[in-house]
Design a protein around this motif. Structure first.
Motif, PDB file in Angstrom:
ATOM      1  N   PRO A  14       0.825  -1.198   0.000  1.00  0.00           N
ATOM      2  CA  PRO A  14       0.000   0.000   0.000  1.00  0.00           C
ATOM      3  C   PRO A  14       0.870   1.264   0.000  1.00  0.00           C
ATOM      4  CG  PRO A  14      -0.213  -1.191   2.103  1.00  0.00           C
ATOM      5  CD  PRO A  14       0.694  -1.997   1.218  1.00  0.00           C
ATOM      6  N   ASN A  24       8.672   4.078  -0.884  1.00  0.00           N
ATOM      7  CA  ASN A  24       9.062   2.787  -0.326  1.00  0.00           C
ATOM      8  C   ASN A  24      10.342   2.922   0.500  1.00  0.00           C
ATOM      9  OD1 ASN A  24      10.352  -0.094  -0.436  1.00  0.00           O
ATOM     10  ND2 ASN A  24       8.174  -0.315  -0.899  1.00  0.00           N
ATOM     11  N   LEU A  25      10.423   2.108   1.548  1.00  0.00           N
ATOM     12  CA  LEU A  25      11.563   2.226   2.467  1.00  0.00           C
ATOM     13  C   LEU A  25      12.890   1.891   1.791  1.00  0.00           C
ATOM     14  CD1 LEU A  25       9.927   0.802   5.733  1.00  0.00           C
ATOM     15  CD2 LEU A  25      10.320   3.191   5.112  1.00  0.00           C
ATOM     16  N   LEU A  48      12.294  -5.240  -5.824  1.00  0.00           N
ATOM     17  CA  LEU A  48      11.854  -5.880  -4.579  1.00  0.00           C
ATOM     18  C   LEU A  48      10.735  -6.850  -4.901  1.00  0.00           C
ATOM     19  CD1 LEU A  48      11.715  -6.089  -1.442  1.00  0.00           C
ATOM     20  CD2 LEU A  48      10.093  -4.170  -1.508  1.00  0.00           C
ATOM     21  N   LYS A  70       8.046  -8.846  -3.056  1.00  0.00           N
ATOM     22  CA  LYS A  70       7.491  -8.770  -1.705  1.00  0.00           C
ATOM     23  C   LYS A  70       6.756 -10.065  -1.348  1.00  0.00           C
ATOM     24  CE  LYS A  70       7.029  -6.610   2.006  1.00  0.00           C
ATOM     25  NZ  LYS A  70       8.227  -6.376   2.802  1.00  0.00           N
ATOM     26  N   MET A  98       2.498  -7.341   5.060  1.00  0.00           N
ATOM     27  CA  MET A  98       2.685  -5.999   5.648  1.00  0.00           C
ATOM     28  C   MET A  98       1.645  -5.709   6.724  1.00  0.00           C
ATOM     29  SD  MET A  98       3.246  -4.655   1.952  1.00  0.00           S
ATOM     30  CE  MET A  98       2.775  -6.296   1.483  1.00  0.00           C
ATOM     31  N   GLY A  99       1.974  -4.780   7.603  1.00  0.00           N
ATOM     32  CA  GLY A  99       1.053  -4.468   8.699  1.00  0.00           C
ATOM     33  C   GLY A  99       0.841  -5.711   9.533  1.00  0.00           C
ATOM     34  N   ALA A 100       1.927  -6.478   9.669  1.00  0.00           N
ATOM     35  CA  ALA A 100       1.843  -7.797  10.293  1.00  0.00           C
ATOM     36  C   ALA A 100       2.603  -7.868  11.612  1.00  0.00           C
ATOM     37  CB  ALA A 100       2.398  -8.846   9.331  1.00  0.00           C
ATOM     38  N   GLY A 101       3.443  -6.864  11.863  1.00  0.00           N
ATOM     39  CA  GLY A 101       4.293  -6.927  13.052  1.00  0.00           C
ATOM     40  C   GLY A 101       5.525  -7.776  12.808  1.00  0.00           C
ATOM     41  N   LEU A 102       5.845  -8.006  11.524  1.00  0.00           N
ATOM     42  CA  LEU A 102       6.990  -8.850  11.167  1.00  0.00           C
ATOM     43  C   LEU A 102       8.190  -8.022  10.695  1.00  0.00           C
ATOM     44  CD1 LEU A 102       5.046 -11.695   9.292  1.00  0.00           C
ATOM     45  CD2 LEU A 102       5.942 -11.722  11.633  1.00  0.00           C
ATOM     46  N   GLY A 103       8.014  -6.705  10.644  1.00  0.00           N
ATOM     47  CA  GLY A 103       9.141  -5.816  10.330  1.00  0.00           C
ATOM     48  C   GLY A 103       9.653  -5.903   8.899  1.00  0.00           C
ATOM     49  N   GLY A 137       9.137  -4.235   6.078  1.00  0.00           N
ATOM     50  CA  GLY A 137       9.581  -2.992   5.438  1.00  0.00           C
ATOM     51  C   GLY A 137      10.932  -2.546   5.997  1.00  0.00           C
ATOM     52  N   ASP A 147      13.648  -4.748   4.574  1.00  0.00           N
ATOM     53  CA  ASP A 147      14.005  -4.370   3.195  1.00  0.00           C
ATOM     54  C   ASP A 147      14.930  -3.150   3.198  1.00  0.00           C
ATOM     55  OD1 ASP A 147      12.297  -6.351   2.301  1.00  0.00           O
ATOM     56  OD2 ASP A 147      10.621  -4.979   1.933  1.00  0.00           O
ATOM     57  N   HIS A 182      -4.551  -5.835   8.345  1.00  0.00           N
ATOM     58  CA  HIS A 182      -3.437  -4.883   8.317  1.00  0.00           C
ATOM     59  C   HIS A 182      -3.520  -3.986   9.546  1.00  0.00           C
ATOM     60  CE1 HIS A 182      -1.005  -1.421   7.185  1.00  0.00           C
ATOM     61  NE2 HIS A 182      -0.447  -2.156   6.248  1.00  0.00           N
ATOM     62  N   THR A 211       0.969   0.545  12.720  1.00  0.00           N
ATOM     63  CA  THR A 211       1.784   0.559  13.953  1.00  0.00           C
ATOM     64  C   THR A 211       1.497   1.790  14.821  1.00  0.00           C
ATOM     65  OG1 THR A 211       3.529  -0.656  12.795  1.00  0.00           O
ATOM     66  CG2 THR A 211       4.163   0.455  14.815  1.00  0.00           C
TER      67      THR A 211
HETATM   68  N1  LIG Z   1       9.587  -2.286   1.432  1.00  0.00           N
HETATM   69  C1  LIG Z   1       8.445  -2.234   2.114  1.00  0.00           C
HETATM   70  N2  LIG Z   1       7.845  -3.361   2.508  1.00  0.00           N
HETATM   71  C2  LIG Z   1       6.694  -3.301   3.223  1.00  0.00           C
HETATM   72  N3  LIG Z   1       6.064  -2.186   3.569  1.00  0.00           N
HETATM   73  C3  LIG Z   1       6.596  -1.030   3.197  1.00  0.00           C
HETATM   74  C4  LIG Z   1       7.808  -1.010   2.459  1.00  0.00           C
HETATM   75  N4  LIG Z   1       8.109   0.278   2.239  1.00  0.00           N
HETATM   76  C5  LIG Z   1       7.137   1.008   2.808  1.00  0.00           C
HETATM   77  N5  LIG Z   1       6.218   0.231   3.388  1.00  0.00           N
HETATM   78  C6  LIG Z   1       5.034   0.717   4.150  1.00  0.00           C
HETATM   79  O1  LIG Z   1       5.194   0.314   5.525  1.00  0.00           O
HETATM   80  C7  LIG Z   1       3.979  -0.247   6.030  1.00  0.00           C
HETATM   81  C8  LIG Z   1       4.300  -1.243   7.151  1.00  0.00           C
HETATM   82  O2  LIG Z   1       4.920  -2.356   6.587  1.00  0.00           O
HETATM   83  P1  LIG Z   1       5.829  -3.401   7.404  1.00  0.00           P
HETATM   84  O3  LIG Z   1       7.074  -2.744   7.878  1.00  0.00           O
HETATM   85  O4  LIG Z   1       6.039  -4.596   6.549  1.00  0.00           O
HETATM   86  O5  LIG Z   1       4.877  -3.814   8.570  1.00  0.00           O
HETATM   87  P2  LIG Z   1       5.059  -3.917  10.154  1.00  0.00           P
HETATM   88  O6  LIG Z   1       5.269  -2.498  10.662  1.00  0.00           O
HETATM   89  O7  LIG Z   1       3.800  -4.488  10.602  1.00  0.00           O
HETATM   90  O8  LIG Z   1       6.234  -4.783  10.435  1.00  0.00           O
HETATM   91  C9  LIG Z   1       3.313  -0.864   4.802  1.00  0.00           C
HETATM   92  O9  LIG Z   1       1.915  -0.943   4.944  1.00  0.00           O
HETATM   93  C10 LIG Z   1       3.728   0.087   3.665  1.00  0.00           C
HETATM   94  O10 LIG Z   1       2.792   1.128   3.515  1.00  0.00           O
END
Ligand SMILES: Nc1ncnc2c1ncn2[C@@H]1O[C@H](COP(=O)(O)OP(=O)(O)O)[C@@H](O)[C@H]1O
Ligand SMILES: C[C@@](CO)(OP(=O)(O)O)[C@H](O)COP(=O)(O)OP(=O)(O)OC[C@H]1O[C@@H](n2ccc(N)nc2=O)[C@H](O)[C@@H]1O
Length: 270
Positions: free
Chosen positions: A57, A63-64, A85, A87, A91-96, A98, A101, A171, A174
């Motif tokens: 999303p 993107n990070l 990338l 994927k 995402m939005g899973a608490g698995l870190g 982003g 990456d 989703h 955080t």
């Molecule tokens: N490379 C990336 N992978 C995943 N999410 C990303 C990335 N870059 C930016 N985001 C944003 O960060 C949000 C949180 O993603 P993520 O870090 O995977 O989740 P969480 O904080 O639950 O571990 C995503 O919904 C997205 O909008």
């Protein structure tokens, strides 16, 4: 150059206090797990970014991975690159995912352009990207404190245990999850429990402070956690701010059909 950024789980997660900068001090054991994205970076005529796999999303330019490139490009004369990338980590899973990456991007650029930055320097850049990003530079089990960007040594070995990770298609944002937390000083002594107590007793001693609020909003998560225990998990919990849940097992269980509705990773830890 190719990298396989991995996810993390949180073994216990206690929010200690709200800080003056709006962030929260926490205590948690971060543990790397082998659910991977795929990241490729090659030199190119111009900077480009391609995403395949799960849809991320938000604006791809935010993107990070690109944030990591831009951050290093502020301090070093980086040639343009092409970043791809793929994927896989939800995402939005608490698995870190982003953060992982982003950390992998920093490490690949460091290699590609022979910047010779050491882990501490890379972790400094990572902390500017996200609170849990620095963890993925070293990417080894650690006791995280502060914002989640300070680390203390912890001795823990889950090798040969079986892990089941379930992402129930919910989703969690955080920042919103943190806003629902009432911090509970003092420290819960996670390191002592993990280092000294058997895995089977963690369920009575470790807590994830996000579970209460997130489970209230999404009762199906309570059910999935209970199912993991019914399947024989020695320890089950939500990871981070959710919504992924995980179970640690002595033997790999037969998963119920209802898990077919979710994204699941299962395997033995090494
Ligand atoms: N490379 C990336 N992978 C995943 N999410 C990303 C990335 N870059 C930016 N985001 C944003 O960060 C949000 C949180 O993603 P993520 O870090 O995977 O989740 P969480 O904080 O639950 O571990 C995503 O919904 C997205 O909008
Ligand atoms: C909750 C944890 C636990 O491991 O993981 P996830 O569930 O995201 O995987 C982390 O603290 C998430 O770290 P991270 O995902 O890097 O968060 P950031 O991008 O830095 O911050 C997103 C938002 O969360 C809040 N935040 C984050 C970290 C922290 N220690 N205190 C906070 O209050 C802030 O509102 C911030 O604006």
């Amino acid at each position: 150059m190719l990298s396989f950024p991995n996810a993390k789980i949180n073994l216990g997660l206690n929010i200690i206090e709200k800080r003056k900068d709006g962030f929260h001090n926490l205590e948690s054991c971060f543990y790397p797990v082998p659910w991977h994205d795929v990241l490729e970076i090659v030199p190119s005529q111009k900077l480009s970014f391609q995403i395949t796999g799960l849809e991320i999303p938000g604006d791809p330019m935010e993107n990070l991975c690109l944030k990591a490139y831009r951050l290093l490009a502020e301090d070093f004369d980086l040639e343009p690159v092409s970043i791809h990338l793929h994927k896989i980590i939800p995402m939005g899973a608490g698995l870190g995912g982003g953060s992982s990456d982003a950390a992998a991007t920093l490490k690949l650029l460091n290699q590609l352009f022979t910047l010779d930055l050491d882990e501490e320097t890379l972790a400094g850049y990572a902390s500017e990207i996200g609170s849990d990003c620095a963890f993925f530079i070293k990417n080894a089990a650690t006791l995280a404190h502060g914002k989640g960007d300070q680390f203390l040594k912890i001795t823990i070995n889950l090798a040969e245990k079986y892990l089941v990770l379930v992402y129930p298609n919910i989703h969690v944002n955080t920042a919103v999850a943190y806003s629902g937390i009432i911090p509970q000083k003092p420290s819960h002594g996670i390191a002592k429990i993990i280092e000294n107590e058997p895995l089977s007793s963690w369920k009575d001693q470790l807590t994830n402070d996000f579970e209460h609020g997130i489970f209230k909003q999404h009762p199906s998560l309570t059910h999935i956690k209970a199912t993991l225990y019914q399947l024989g998990a020695a320890y089950a919990s939500m990871s981070g701010s959710g919504s992924a849940l995980f179970g640690l097992f002595e033997q790999m269980p037969q998963l119920p059909e209802e898990f077919d509705n979710y994204l699941v990773w299962k395997g033995q830890l090494s």
